[in-house]
Design a protein around this motif. Structure first.
Motif, short mmCIF file in Angstrom:
data_model
loop_
_atom_site.label_atom_id
_atom_site.label_comp_id
_atom_site.label_asym_id
_atom_site.label_seq_id
_atom_site.Cartn_x
_atom_site.Cartn_y
_atom_site.Cartn_z
N ASN A 33 22.59 44.18 65.57
CA ASN A 33 21.22 44.52 65.16
C ASN A 33 21.23 45.55 64.04
O ASN A 33 20.41 45.48 63.11
CB ASN A 33 20.42 45.03 66.36
N ASN A 36 22.04 43.75 60.86
CA ASN A 36 20.93 42.92 60.40
C ASN A 36 19.85 43.74 59.72
O ASN A 36 19.13 43.24 58.85
CB ASN A 36 20.33 42.15 61.58
N ILE A 73 26.56 40.90 54.90
CA ILE A 73 25.18 41.19 55.29
C ILE A 73 24.81 42.62 54.93
O ILE A 73 23.73 42.89 54.40
CB ILE A 73 25.00 40.94 56.81
N LEU A 79 20.05 41.19 56.98
CA LEU A 79 20.19 39.76 57.24
C LEU A 79 19.13 38.91 56.55
O LEU A 79 19.43 37.79 56.11
CB LEU A 79 20.14 39.51 58.75
N THR A 263 15.51 40.77 64.25
CA THR A 263 15.80 40.37 62.87
C THR A 263 16.61 39.09 62.85
O THR A 263 16.39 38.21 62.00
CB THR A 263 16.54 41.50 62.13
N ASP A 264 17.56 38.96 63.77
CA ASP A 264 18.33 37.72 63.88
C ASP A 264 17.40 36.55 64.19
O ASP A 264 17.51 35.46 63.60
CB ASP A 264 19.39 37.86 64.97
N ASN A 267 15.18 35.76 61.07
CA ASN A 267 15.94 34.96 60.11
C ASN A 267 16.05 33.51 60.57
O ASN A 267 15.89 32.56 59.79
CB ASN A 267 17.33 35.55 59.93
N ARG A 275 23.49 34.00 63.63
CA ARG A 275 24.81 34.58 63.42
C ARG A 275 25.58 34.58 64.75
O ARG A 275 25.01 34.86 65.80
CB ARG A 275 24.63 36.00 62.91
#
Length: 555
Positions: A33, A36, A73, A79, A263-264, A267, A275
């Protein structure tokens, strides 16, 4: 190594002006995290003197020892920017997954079938290396949705073109009991929770996503995200990403399912990419016949108490469960083991799909599923460690307050432990098999005129409305009511500090079937973890006992 998917921690550090965090080690999800968000992390304590001396620290000194994807990244500032740049021109990383060289674990096979590469991003899929996968399902819940929406609208603008929205599922499962007074004793949380709920609903409604939300006209939700995904969506061989550390729950079906931060997920909502590092696997060999009175929760607490797990050996790994005892476990019980790989620090947990899996899919969904020959680890596949457990020798287990790894065999407990709250529920312990366990004990008690002991409050909370309906159809509710249980509709509830079952002072002792007993997790009191059967027996006895001991006392 027992972190949460919640990105609020590194986000708060970033927004408060922190640029670099130095520590001896980092939990997988927390560090990912940070990456990212563009927040640097390091285990190099030599940086401290350099910073105090006023030296400028080159970015390469902060990313040079990181794996290549994390470094890229971080160089891109986070990210979202990196993901947008590589999202076009993607190709499968492996042209023919069945022709991969050498024996592979089931987890490696699933990752390989979902892995992609681009011109700017190559990936050889070796263990420990990182890349991107395209999940079959992505799902998020009400703690994350407004956070995802904020990040996406800030980066992409007010109108989003989500990637394959039919494969995105939204859940409102955490806050449906947050209005209860025990959640708001110190201050009124509801204004903030309402804002989060409004943001959650606005997001899924604007983009036409499938949502499992609050029940109409009554408390509770349709179900806890992981439990609903297992009941209704996930299939063997698939790959799932969810915004919760207990996303591994679904691995009981033979899919690879893991937790990610906001955030992952943001994205992924735009690019369809998540990821992941190609994981190494730990084999958990469950042998022997499982004794009466022992449930999957007792097995998982045994794994958590194992020295390899307690020392952090499983951090970031896949826990693969197998053996003749594993084959005896129905899918509901298997989810208890895969769910709590989060507490082991693992990436996820997994069972090879078998006839139990096929039966579950037919009975719960009327799906006729055909197992494929690749859906198991190859002979000779590499494991970093093997944990062997003779299940025939197991007894009911507990985890003493403070950590799920504080394992104690119930026969070795010693002095009596008086309890004030007994809680059965959560994604870990709100399934059909769990309620079969609660009912076995509580029907026995009700038939003898027994109730929850004086001074003990017993809560039973369904994981999904399908479980609630099952209990109604089986006639379980009568026994629950006769012993004085408060029956709650589906929600994350006390496990997440969001509903009835919370302690209100440090002297309160709870015996609970949830997954975590960290200090403050379910209020300021002390929480003992136990199986559904032990929780129900302890509620009747007024102290922590096994069902066998309870029966002996009333022989």
């Amino acid at each position: 190594g027992k972190g949460s998917s919640r990105e609020h921690s590194p986000q708060a550090e970033l927004y408060s002006g922190v640029k670099l965090i130095i520590a001896e080690s980092f939990e997988r999800l927390y560090r990912q995290n940070c990456d990212n968000l563009g927040l640097f992390t390091s285990t190099d304590f030599g940086l401290i003197d350099r910073i105090r001396a006023g030296e400028e620290i080159p970015i390469e000194d902060l990313v040079g020892d990181r794996e290549p994807l994390a470094a890229k990244i971080l160089r891109a500032g986070g990210l979202l920017g990196f993901g947008k740049a590589i999202a076009k021109g993607l190709q499968p990383a492996v042209a023919d997954p069945d022709a991969m060289e050498g024996p592979k674990t089931l987890a490696e096979k699933i990752v390989a079938r979902h892995a992609v590469v681009a011109d700017e991003l190559d990936w050889d899929l070796k263990p420990g290396t990182a890349g991107f996968v395209q999940p079959d399902w992505r799902y998020f819940h009400d703690i994350f949705s407004a956070q995802c929406a904020h990040a996406l609208h800030e980066f992409y603008g007010p109108d989003l073109d989500l990637h394959k929205p039919d494969s995105i599922i939204s859940f409102e499962d955490h806050y449906s009991y947050a209005h209860r007074p025990e959640v708001n004793t110190k201050y009124d949380r509801m204004p903030d929770i309402r804002r989060m709920s409004i943001g959650h609903r606005a997001f899924w409604q604007k983009y036409g996503l499938k949502d499992h939300g609050y029940l109409e006209g009554e408390e509770g939700s349709e179900g806890i995200s992981h439990a609903v995904m297992t009941e209704s969506y996930a299939l063997p061989g698939q790959l799932l990403a969810g915004t919760d550390s207990h996303t591994p729950h679904n691995g009981a079906l033979g899919c690879l399912s893991y937790g990610v931060g906001s955030t992952d997920m943001a994205n992924s909502l735009m690019t369809g990419l998540n990821r992941i590092s190609m994981p190494e696997s730990v084999r958990v060999e469950l042998k022997g016949d499982i004794p009466a009175g022992v449930m999957a929760k007792d097995i998982v607490l045994t794994v958590l108490a194992d020295e390899f797990t307690k020392s952090g050996g499983g951090i970031g790994k896949v826990y693969e469960f197998g053996g003749n005892a594993a084959a005896q476990l129905p899918v509901d019980e298997r989810t208890t083991l895969t769910n709590m790989t989060a507490e082991m620090g693992g990436l996820t947990g997994i069972f090879a799909p078998d006839e139990q899996t096929v039966r579950f899919l037919k009975e719960r969904r009327d799906v006729d599923f055909t197992l494929e020959s690749w859906m198991k680890s190859d002979k000779g596949a590499q494991y970093v460690h093997t944990i062997e457990i003779d299940c025939s020798s197991l007894t009911p287990m507990l985890a003493a307050p403070g950590d799920p790894g504080n394992g104690v065999r119930l026969p070795d407990l010693g002095d009596p432990v008086q309890v004030h709250i007994a809680y059965g529920g959560s994604c870990t312990a709100g399934k059909r098999a769990d309620f079969d366990g609660y009912h076995e004990v509580l029907r026995w008690a009700a038939n003898r005129g027994l109730k929850a002991a004086d001074g003990v409050k017993l809560y039973l909370q369904f994981g999904t409305i399908a479980v609630r309906d099952y209990c109604r159809d089986q006639g379980y509710i009568d026994a629950f009511e006769k012993v004085g249980a408060e029956i709650l509709h589906p929600a994350c509830g006390a496990c997440a500090g969001c509903g009835p079952g919370l302690s209100l002072d440090t002297e309160t002792v709870t015996v609970s079937a949830i997954n975590r007993n960290f200090p403050g997790r379910s209020g300021p009191g002390k929480v003992w973890l136990a199986s559904p059967v032990t929780v129900a027996a302890s509620a009747i006895a007024g102290e922590i006992v096994s069902f066998e001991e309870l029966q002996a006392r009333h022989a």
